[in-house]
Design a protein around this motif. Structure first.
Motif, PDB file in Angstrom:
ATOM      1  N   TRP A 102       0.829  -1.198   0.000  1.00  0.00           N
ATOM      2  CA  TRP A 102       0.000   0.000   0.000  1.00  0.00           C
ATOM      3  C   TRP A 102       0.868   1.254   0.000  1.00  0.00           C
ATOM      4  CZ3 TRP A 102      -5.448  -0.527   0.583  1.00  0.00           C
ATOM      5  CH2 TRP A 102      -5.891  -1.833   0.804  1.00  0.00           C
ATOM      6  N   THR A 103       0.405   2.286  -0.692  1.00  0.00           N
ATOM      7  CA  THR A 103       0.981   3.619  -0.532  1.00  0.00           C
ATOM      8  C   THR A 103       0.293   4.236   0.672  1.00  0.00           C
ATOM      9  OG1 THR A 103       1.405   3.866  -2.888  1.00  0.00           O
ATOM     10  CG2 THR A 103       1.244   5.902  -1.592  1.00  0.00           C
ATOM     11  N   SER A 116      -9.657  -0.872  -2.431  1.00  0.00           N
ATOM     12  CA  SER A 116      -8.317  -0.323  -2.653  1.00  0.00           C
ATOM     13  C   SER A 116      -7.989   0.880  -1.765  1.00  0.00           C
ATOM     14  CB  SER A 116      -8.146   0.066  -4.128  1.00  0.00           C
ATOM     15  OG  SER A 116      -9.105   1.048  -4.473  1.00  0.00           O
ATOM     16  N   GLU A 117      -8.800   1.132  -0.737  1.00  0.00           N
ATOM     17  CA  GLU A 117      -8.512   2.253   0.173  1.00  0.00           C
ATOM     18  C   GLU A 117      -8.971   1.934   1.586  1.00  0.00           C
ATOM     19  OE1 GLU A 117      -9.856   6.860   0.884  1.00  0.00           O
ATOM     20  OE2 GLU A 117      -9.513   6.223  -1.189  1.00  0.00           O
ATOM     21  N   VAL A 140      -3.441   9.677  11.815  1.00  0.00           N
ATOM     22  CA  VAL A 140      -4.441   9.490  10.773  1.00  0.00           C
ATOM     23  C   VAL A 140      -3.709   9.043   9.515  1.00  0.00           C
ATOM     24  CG1 VAL A 140      -6.243  10.594   9.394  1.00  0.00           C
ATOM     25  CG2 VAL A 140      -5.889  11.308  11.774  1.00  0.00           C
ATOM     26  N   ALA A 141      -4.110   7.909   8.974  1.00  0.00           N
ATOM     27  CA  ALA A 141      -3.444   7.384   7.782  1.00  0.00           C
ATOM     28  C   ALA A 141      -4.476   6.992   6.741  1.00  0.00           C
ATOM     29  CB  ALA A 141      -2.584   6.167   8.133  1.00  0.00           C
ATOM     30  N   VAL A 142      -4.091   7.174   5.490  1.00  0.00           N
ATOM     31  CA  VAL A 142      -4.884   6.713   4.358  1.00  0.00           C
ATOM     32  C   VAL A 142      -3.973   5.819   3.532  1.00  0.00           C
ATOM     33  CG1 VAL A 142      -6.139   7.370   2.269  1.00  0.00           C
ATOM     34  CG2 VAL A 142      -6.312   8.789   4.334  1.00  0.00           C
ATOM     35  N   ASP A 143      -4.397   4.580   3.342  1.00  0.00           N
ATOM     36  CA  ASP A 143      -3.649   3.615   2.541  1.00  0.00           C
ATOM     37  C   ASP A 143      -4.378   3.383   1.221  1.00  0.00           C
ATOM     38  OD1 ASP A 143      -2.018   3.399   4.741  1.00  0.00           O
ATOM     39  OD2 ASP A 143      -2.200   1.226   4.930  1.00  0.00           O
ATOM     40  N   THR A 144      -3.600   3.405   0.142  1.00  0.00           N
ATOM     41  CA  THR A 144      -4.121   3.132  -1.192  1.00  0.00           C
ATOM     42  C   THR A 144      -3.369   1.925  -1.755  1.00  0.00           C
ATOM     43  OG1 THR A 144      -4.512   5.496  -1.494  1.00  0.00           O
ATOM     44  CG2 THR A 144      -4.574   4.132  -3.466  1.00  0.00           C
TER      45      THR A 144
END
Length: 174
Positions: free
Chosen positions: A27-28, A142-143, A163-167
């Motif tokens: 993941w990014t 995918s998120e 706080v993280a967002v994974d793509t």
């Protein structure tokens, strides 16, 4: 330890052993970290980007997250071991930072029937006891979003500090 109402919900829940299967892969990751948590001052957020790699362990009853992100304020590297307990139907999330070689106190919980996992625990921050809440939300295949918050008043109020967002980059099967 989970609040009583959360424990009751989980104990009646279905087997959650496969709850993290959606996350196996690369993941990014975009992370925001509150650098002055629980200070009462104007929030000072630091931003980082990098990679999160999630690998299954022990036939899916555990997994390991390798995190490596960097930004103007430095680098964060560490790993999170997630272990499933089939008797309690709960996961424990255990994070270790490479900065200091220490494990944080685990948080415990699960996803229930939703695409939102909630995990609770207790830890020490600057010498005082805090409650920790970690929420994982699967937004799409995918998120995923991650939010960690602290409470100093028994869970009446919460202050987000991670706080993280994974793509998704690449899905893997292990």
């Amino acid at each position: 330890m989970l609040p009583a109402h959360a424990q009751e919900v989980l104990s009646a829940a279905r087997d959650g052993q496969k709850d993290f299967d959606f996350e196996i892969g690369t993941w990014t990751t975009s992370v925001r970290v509150l650098r002055n948590s629980l200070s009462g001052q104007t929030p000072d957020w630091a931003e980082y980007t990098g990679t999160s790699v999630v690998k299954p362990l022990l036939d899916g009853r555990a997994n390991f997250v390798e995190l490596s992100v960097a930004g103007a304020k430095g680098k964060i590297e560490g790993g999170s071991l997630r272990l499933y307990n089939p008797q309690t139907r709960q996961w424990s999330l255990n994070f270790a930072s490479l900065r200091n070689g220490m494990l944080t106190a685990p948080v415990y919980g699960g996803f229930g029937e939703s695409k939102r996992g909630v995990f609770y625990g207790q830890d020490m921050v600057d010498g005082r006891a805090v409650m920790v809440r970690f929420v994982i939300t699967l937004v799409s295949p995918s998120e995923a979003h991650f939010d960690q918050a602290f409470s100093t008043d028994g869970g009446a109020t919460w202050e987000s500090n991670w706080v993280a967002v994974d793509t998704l980059r690449t899905r893997s099967t292990g």
